[in-house]
Design a protein around this motif. Structure first.
Motif, PDB file in Angstrom:
ATOM      1  N   ARG A   1       1.332   7.771  -6.706  1.00  0.00           N
ATOM      2  CA  ARG A   1       2.530   7.843  -5.856  1.00  0.00           C
ATOM      3  C   ARG A   1       2.767   6.511  -5.151  1.00  0.00           C
ATOM      4  O   ARG A   1       3.910   6.025  -5.073  1.00  0.00           O
ATOM      5  CB  ARG A   1       2.391   8.964  -4.839  1.00  0.00           C
ATOM      6  CG  ARG A   1       3.576   9.062  -3.867  1.00  0.00           C
ATOM      7  CD  ARG A   1       3.503  10.284  -2.997  1.00  0.00           C
ATOM      8  NE  ARG A   1       2.365  10.289  -2.105  1.00  0.00           N
ATOM      9  CZ  ARG A   1       2.293   9.591  -0.969  1.00  0.00           C
ATOM     10  NH1 ARG A   1       3.302   8.798  -0.601  1.00  0.00           N
ATOM     11  NH2 ARG A   1       1.221   9.659  -0.203  1.00  0.00           N
ATOM     12  N   LEU A   2       1.710   5.899  -4.645  1.00  0.00           N
ATOM     13  CA  LEU A   2       1.843   4.617  -3.962  1.00  0.00           C
ATOM     14  C   LEU A   2       2.336   3.524  -4.908  1.00  0.00           C
ATOM     15  O   LEU A   2       3.160   2.681  -4.527  1.00  0.00           O
ATOM     16  CB  LEU A   2       0.505   4.210  -3.337  1.00  0.00           C
ATOM     17  CG  LEU A   2      -0.008   5.068  -2.182  1.00  0.00           C
ATOM     18  CD1 LEU A   2      -1.402   4.599  -1.765  1.00  0.00           C
ATOM     19  CD2 LEU A   2       0.948   5.025  -0.991  1.00  0.00           C
ATOM     20  N   ILE A   3       1.830   3.528  -6.128  1.00  0.00           N
ATOM     21  CA  ILE A   3       2.284   2.543  -7.113  1.00  0.00           C
ATOM     22  C   ILE A   3       3.756   2.770  -7.426  1.00  0.00           C
ATOM     23  O   ILE A   3       4.541   1.817  -7.516  1.00  0.00           O
ATOM     24  CB  ILE A   3       1.425   2.623  -8.388  1.00  0.00           C
ATOM     25  CG1 ILE A   3      -0.012   2.171  -8.087  1.00  0.00           C
ATOM     26  CG2 ILE A   3       2.021   1.774  -9.508  1.00  0.00           C
ATOM     27  CD1 ILE A   3      -0.989   2.408  -9.217  1.00  0.00           C
TER      28      ILE A   3
ATOM     29  N   ALA B   1      -2.713  -0.298  -4.924  1.00  0.00           N
ATOM     30  CA  ALA B   1      -1.324  -0.077  -5.333  1.00  0.00           C
ATOM     31  C   ALA B   1      -0.477  -1.330  -5.152  1.00  0.00           C
ATOM     32  O   ALA B   1       0.303  -1.708  -6.040  1.00  0.00           O
ATOM     33  CB  ALA B   1      -0.726   1.077  -4.530  1.00  0.00           C
ATOM     34  N   ARG B   2      -0.618  -1.998  -4.037  1.00  0.00           N
ATOM     35  CA  ARG B   2       0.223  -3.175  -3.761  1.00  0.00           C
ATOM     36  C   ARG B   2      -0.172  -4.364  -4.632  1.00  0.00           C
ATOM     37  O   ARG B   2       0.702  -5.126  -5.075  1.00  0.00           O
ATOM     38  CB  ARG B   2       0.144  -3.535  -2.276  1.00  0.00           C
ATOM     39  CG  ARG B   2       0.742  -2.465  -1.376  1.00  0.00           C
ATOM     40  CD  ARG B   2       0.776  -2.914   0.070  1.00  0.00           C
ATOM     41  NE  ARG B   2       0.953  -1.786   0.970  1.00  0.00           N
ATOM     42  CZ  ARG B   2       1.069  -1.887   2.296  1.00  0.00           C
ATOM     43  NH1 ARG B   2       1.010  -3.087   2.863  1.00  0.00           N
ATOM     44  NH2 ARG B   2       1.218  -0.820   3.057  1.00  0.00           N
ATOM     45  N   SER B   3      -1.465  -4.544  -4.871  1.00  0.00           N
ATOM     46  CA  SER B   3      -1.874  -5.667  -5.725  1.00  0.00           C
ATOM     47  C   SER B   3      -1.427  -5.439  -7.165  1.00  0.00           C
ATOM     48  O   SER B   3      -1.001  -6.379  -7.852  1.00  0.00           O
ATOM     49  CB  SER B   3      -3.388  -5.885  -5.646  1.00  0.00           C
ATOM     50  OG  SER B   3      -4.106  -4.728  -6.013  1.00  0.00           O
ATOM     51  N   VAL B   4      -1.495  -4.194  -7.635  1.00  0.00           N
ATOM     52  CA  VAL B   4      -0.993  -3.870  -8.971  1.00  0.00           C
ATOM     53  C   VAL B   4       0.507  -4.121  -9.049  1.00  0.00           C
ATOM     54  O   VAL B   4       1.006  -4.780  -9.979  1.00  0.00           O
ATOM     55  CB  VAL B   4      -1.309  -2.404  -9.324  1.00  0.00           C
ATOM     56  CG1 VAL B   4      -0.464  -1.928 -10.494  1.00  0.00           C
ATOM     57  CG2 VAL B   4      -2.791  -2.237  -9.637  1.00  0.00           C
TER      58      VAL B   4
ATOM     59  N   ASN C   1      -5.817  10.256  -9.745  1.00  0.00           N
ATOM     60  CA  ASN C   1      -5.607  10.038  -8.317  1.00  0.00           C
ATOM     61  C   ASN C   1      -4.106  10.080  -8.032  1.00  0.00           C
ATOM     62  O   ASN C   1      -3.402   9.079  -8.146  1.00  0.00           O
ATOM     63  CB  ASN C   1      -6.202   8.692  -7.897  1.00  0.00           C
ATOM     64  CG  ASN C   1      -6.221   8.492  -6.391  1.00  0.00           C
ATOM     65  OD1 ASN C   1      -5.297   8.899  -5.688  1.00  0.00           O
ATOM     66  ND2 ASN C   1      -7.262   7.857  -5.897  1.00  0.00           N
ATOM     67  N   THR C   2      -3.620  11.254  -7.674  1.00  0.00           N
ATOM     68  CA  THR C   2      -2.177  11.444  -7.506  1.00  0.00           C
ATOM     69  C   THR C   2      -1.616  10.601  -6.365  1.00  0.00           C
ATOM     70  O   THR C   2      -0.483  10.126  -6.444  1.00  0.00           O
ATOM     71  CB  THR C   2      -1.858  12.932  -7.269  1.00  0.00           C
ATOM     72  OG1 THR C   2      -2.661  13.437  -6.195  1.00  0.00           O
ATOM     73  CG2 THR C   2      -2.149  13.746  -8.513  1.00  0.00           C
ATOM     74  N   LEU C   3      -2.409  10.410  -5.313  1.00  0.00           N
ATOM     75  CA  LEU C   3      -1.939   9.566  -4.212  1.00  0.00           C
ATOM     76  C   LEU C   3      -1.742   8.139  -4.687  1.00  0.00           C
ATOM     77  O   LEU C   3      -0.719   7.506  -4.387  1.00  0.00           O
ATOM     78  CB  LEU C   3      -2.934   9.596  -3.052  1.00  0.00           C
ATOM     79  CG  LEU C   3      -2.630   8.585  -1.936  1.00  0.00           C
ATOM     80  CD1 LEU C   3      -1.387   9.002  -1.149  1.00  0.00           C
ATOM     81  CD2 LEU C   3      -3.817   8.379  -1.016  1.00  0.00           C
TER      82      LEU C   3
ATOM     83  N   GLY D   1      -7.281  11.725  -4.658  1.00  0.00           N
ATOM     84  CA  GLY D   1      -6.863  10.931  -3.501  1.00  0.00           C
ATOM     85  C   GLY D   1      -6.685  11.760  -2.247  1.00  0.00           C
ATOM     86  O   GLY D   1      -6.032  11.315  -1.289  1.00  0.00           O
ATOM     87  N   ALA D   2      -7.300  12.962  -2.216  1.00  0.00           N
ATOM     88  CA  ALA D   2      -7.084  13.876  -1.091  1.00  0.00           C
ATOM     89  C   ALA D   2      -7.620  13.326   0.219  1.00  0.00           C
ATOM     90  O   ALA D   2      -7.007  13.512   1.281  1.00  0.00           O
ATOM     91  CB  ALA D   2      -7.728  15.232  -1.390  1.00  0.00           C
ATOM     92  N   PHE D   3      -8.775  12.645   0.182  1.00  0.00           N
ATOM     93  CA  PHE D   3      -9.347  12.087   1.411  1.00  0.00           C
ATOM     94  C   PHE D   3      -8.462  10.977   1.947  1.00  0.00           C
ATOM     95  O   PHE D   3      -8.173  10.914   3.151  1.00  0.00           O
ATOM     96  CB  PHE D   3     -10.762  11.574   1.142  1.00  0.00           C
ATOM     97  CG  PHE D   3     -11.487  11.119   2.375  1.00  0.00           C
ATOM     98  CD1 PHE D   3     -11.879  12.033   3.341  1.00  0.00           C
ATOM     99  CD2 PHE D   3     -11.774   9.780   2.570  1.00  0.00           C
ATOM    100  CE1 PHE D   3     -12.543  11.610   4.494  1.00  0.00           C
ATOM    101  CE2 PHE D   3     -12.439   9.351   3.706  1.00  0.00           C
ATOM    102  CZ  PHE D   3     -12.836  10.264   4.676  1.00  0.00           C
ATOM    103  N   ALA D   4      -8.014  10.088   1.063  1.00  0.00           N
ATOM    104  CA  ALA D   4      -7.114   9.017   1.493  1.00  0.00           C
ATOM    105  C   ALA D   4      -5.809   9.571   2.051  1.00  0.00           C
ATOM    106  O   ALA D   4      -5.236   9.015   3.000  1.00  0.00           O
ATOM    107  CB  ALA D   4      -6.828   8.077   0.326  1.00  0.00           C
ATOM    108  N   ALA D   5      -5.333  10.690   1.478  1.00  0.00           N
ATOM    109  CA  ALA D   5      -4.080  11.282   1.929  1.00  0.00           C
ATOM    110  C   ALA D   5      -4.167  11.797   3.363  1.00  0.00           C
ATOM    111  O   ALA D   5      -3.146  11.935   4.052  1.00  0.00           O
ATOM    112  CB  ALA D   5      -3.667  12.412   0.991  1.00  0.00           C
ATOM    113  N   ARG D   6      -5.394  12.070   3.837  1.00  0.00           N
ATOM    114  CA  ARG D   6      -5.576  12.517   5.215  1.00  0.00           C
ATOM    115  C   ARG D   6      -5.497  11.372   6.210  1.00  0.00           C
ATOM    116  O   ARG D   6      -5.377  11.593   7.427  1.00  0.00           O
ATOM    117  CB  ARG D   6      -6.929  13.207   5.364  1.00  0.00           C
ATOM    118  CG  ARG D   6      -6.993  14.583   4.715  1.00  0.00           C
ATOM    119  CD  ARG D   6      -8.421  15.073   4.564  1.00  0.00           C
ATOM    120  NE  ARG D   6      -9.270  14.784   5.707  1.00  0.00           N
ATOM    121  CZ  ARG D   6     -10.597  14.943   5.711  1.00  0.00           C
ATOM    122  NH1 ARG D   6     -11.204  15.378   4.603  1.00  0.00           N
ATOM    123  NH2 ARG D   6     -11.307  14.679   6.783  1.00  0.00           N
TER     124      ARG D   6
END
Length: 371
Positions: free
Chosen positions: A307-309, A276-279, A302-304, A212-217
């Motif tokens: 974390r969001l979940i 994350a939100r739908s889950v 995907n660590t990001l 999830g590194a790209f999303a984390a940016r």
């Protein structure tokens, strides 16, 4: 009865074939003897991804060729895991092959998995069980998800309410309210890795967003998130199932045409937030008393996303399935080994409360090896 069974699975992420050899005792997993991941040949994988997303018309010749090529890839995965295990072929009771899903529309009773199981039986010399979904569809069910029955067998020896979350191309949950089978439910919550992987291929040429590194940016765009989460699927009651043919980039663009005006990393952050939100919303609705969330599938890396979940489910313990005896990447292949065992023993594999089928039934067609 039970014994040794070989499971083969390629999910909606289409990242290759997972193969396991599992030993079952009294219907429960006793030992995972071997596990192996077999990559598709790159041209085959590229074509399968294209077909799963766009469903263009193809000739009957190509359709039949794909069925054979996928079957041969599944057979190769089976032979490789057998070779690595050192287990004699004759010791394996049966193979359970899920095949490769190219299309799934559960509400309309439609599903398509390719991977000729006759080729698998012929190439391995092992009885092969396949085509697991269509008998459930014939009984009025949605043919998915099928893994919750295995989740119950694997993780239901407890007293606390638990939920199992599979983060594959699509996300699905299994609610385990207690040790008994009564009250177990499960359904697809919506997109997961498949949609994020598709965006990564479009914007960067990469196959996936490592950790999830790209999303984390990026920064999640709330307008985009709201537009996607307003899709009627999320509010639809279970039983329900879906696929990548629905939750794809065309779906995002149709609901938010201004997507290309956003930074690419902001789009990726937003897609992670939607997953994350739908889950979390599905879990809160279906299992408000859940105390522990057991996560499996490729999304565990995907660590990001995890974390969001976790942020969306305060107070819920979130942990990998590996802490409960089976690594997350091998859950689904082991599930289809288990479903093959259930079919050979004449026992049910579906859960009507999950799929909507009229009654319990063994799943799958059995092909004996030739000669």
């Amino acid at each position: 009865m039970s014994g040794l069974y070989l499971g083969l699975m390629s999910g909606t992420s289409i990242d290759g074939i997972d193969a396991v050899i599992a030993e079952f005792e009294a219907g429960r997993l006793a030992k995972l003897h071997a596990a192996h991941h077999h990559d598709y040949p790159p041209p085959l994988r590229a074509r399968l991804i294209e077909l799963s997303l766009d469903q263009p018309g193809i000739s009957m010749r190509e359709f039949c060729t794909l069925d054979v090529d996928i079957g041969l890839s599944f057979a190769a995965a089976a032979r490789e895991v057998i070779s690595r295990s050192g287990i004699p072929v004759g010791a394996i009771t049966a193979i359970g092959s899920h095949g490769q899903t190219l299309f799934h529309d559960g509400p309309r009773g439609l599903t398509l998995q390719l991977g000729d199981h006759n080729r698998i039986a012929a190439a391995t010399g092992i009885t092969t069980v396949a085509d697991f979904r269509r008998i459930d569809l014939a009984l009025g069910g949605q043919g998915a998800p099928l893994v919750p029955a295995f989740h119950h067998a694997m993780f239901a020896d407890f007293r606390e309410p638990r939920c199992v979350l599979n983060l594959g191309g699509i996300a699905n949950i299994t609610v385990l309210p207690g040790a008994g089978i009564d009250g177990v439910i499960g359904f697809d919550t919506g997109p997961a890795n498949g949609l994020m992987d598709e965006w990564m291929r479009v914007c960067s040429g990469l196959a996936f967003d490592a950790e999830g590194a790209f999303a984390a940016r990026g920064s999640a765009d709330e307008e985009l998130i709201a537009a996607l989460l307003s899709d009627p699927y999320f509010a639809r009651p279970a039983p329900k199932s879906t696929g990548r043919d629905y939750f794809r980039l065309d779906w995002v663009r149709s609901r938010y045409p201004r997507i290309d005006a956003l930074r690419t990393e902001d789009v990726q952050a937003s897609l992670a937030a939607v997953t994350a939100r739908s889950v979390a919303s599905a879990i809160k609705e279906a299992a408000p008393a859940v105390a522990r969330l057991i996560v499996c599938g490729g999304g565990v890396a995907n660590t990001l996303l995890l974390r969001l979940i976790g942020e969306a489910l305060p107070g819920v313990v979130i942990e990998s399935s590996s802490q409960h005896g089976l690594a997350p990447e091998w859950i689904e292949a082991t599930a289809f080994a288990w479903l093959a065992m259930r079919r050979i023993e004449g026992k049910s594999g579906n859960l009507p409360a999950v799929t909507g089928a009229s009654h319990l039934s063994p799943l799958g067609c059995v092909v004996l090896p030739p000669g």
